[in-house]
Design a protein around this motif. Structure first.
Motif, short mmCIF file in Angstrom:
data_model
loop_
_atom_site.label_atom_id
_atom_site.label_comp_id
_atom_site.label_asym_id
_atom_site.label_seq_id
_atom_site.Cartn_x
_atom_site.Cartn_y
_atom_site.Cartn_z
N PRO A 21 0.81 -1.22 0.00
CA PRO A 21 0.00 0.00 0.00
C PRO A 21 0.84 1.27 0.00
O PRO A 21 0.33 2.35 -0.30
N TYR A 22 2.13 1.15 0.32
CA TYR A 22 3.00 2.33 0.38
C TYR A 22 3.87 2.49 -0.86
O TYR A 22 4.68 3.40 -0.93
N PHE A 23 3.70 1.61 -1.83
CA PHE A 23 4.57 1.62 -3.00
C PHE A 23 4.58 2.98 -3.70
O PHE A 23 5.65 3.51 -4.01
N GLN A 24 3.42 3.54 -3.96
CA GLN A 24 3.37 4.81 -4.69
C GLN A 24 4.02 5.94 -3.89
O GLN A 24 4.73 6.77 -4.44
N ALA A 27 7.78 5.41 -4.00
CA ALA A 27 8.26 5.75 -5.34
C ALA A 27 8.33 7.26 -5.51
O ALA A 27 9.29 7.79 -6.08
N SER A 28 7.34 7.96 -4.99
CA SER A 28 7.32 9.41 -5.08
C SER A 28 8.47 10.03 -4.29
O SER A 28 9.15 10.96 -4.75
N LEU A 29 8.73 9.50 -3.09
CA LEU A 29 9.83 10.01 -2.26
C LEU A 29 11.18 9.73 -2.92
O LEU A 29 12.08 10.58 -2.91
N ARG A 30 11.32 8.54 -3.49
CA ARG A 30 12.58 8.21 -4.18
C ARG A 30 12.81 9.15 -5.36
O ARG A 30 13.92 9.58 -5.63
#
Length: 100
Positions: A21-24, A27-30
């Motif tokens: 559930p935290y993938f997006q 990915a945004s933080l990376r």
């Protein structure tokens, strides 16, 4: 209904197949981190790490060597591998003796 399809992916409706559930968010933080660190910044960070390593900081030495050469393999692993190879050779020899 099987849990996975023929490619090993979760079937539609499988409660475990919802993914991270935290993938997006991750990915945004990376992406933000990647966008705000320039090659010049990376060089400066590497120089700091290198200086710490050269001054004797064991953690910096380990990190630098792991990044440049890859993580070290414990000698114990090599010793066990050599023992297994000798054992395999003995087994092969014993099998050849049986057929001779």
């Amino acid at each position: 209904m099987p849990e996975r399809d023929n490619k090993g992916r979760f079937q539609k409706g499988n409660h475990a197949g919802k993914g991270n559930p935290y993938f997006q968010r991750v990915a945004s933080l990376r992406k933000e981190l990647y966008n705000c660190v320039s090659p010049k910044d990376m060089r400066a960070l590497i120089d700091v790490l290198k200086e710490k390593a050269l001054s004797g900081d064991v953690k910096a030495i380990t990190l630098l060597l792991d990044r440049v050469l890859g993580p070290s393999v414990a000698l114990d692993v090599w010793e066990r591998l050599e023992k297994l190879e000798r054992l395999a050779e003995r087994i092969e020899d014993a099998e050849q003796d049986k057929t001779s």
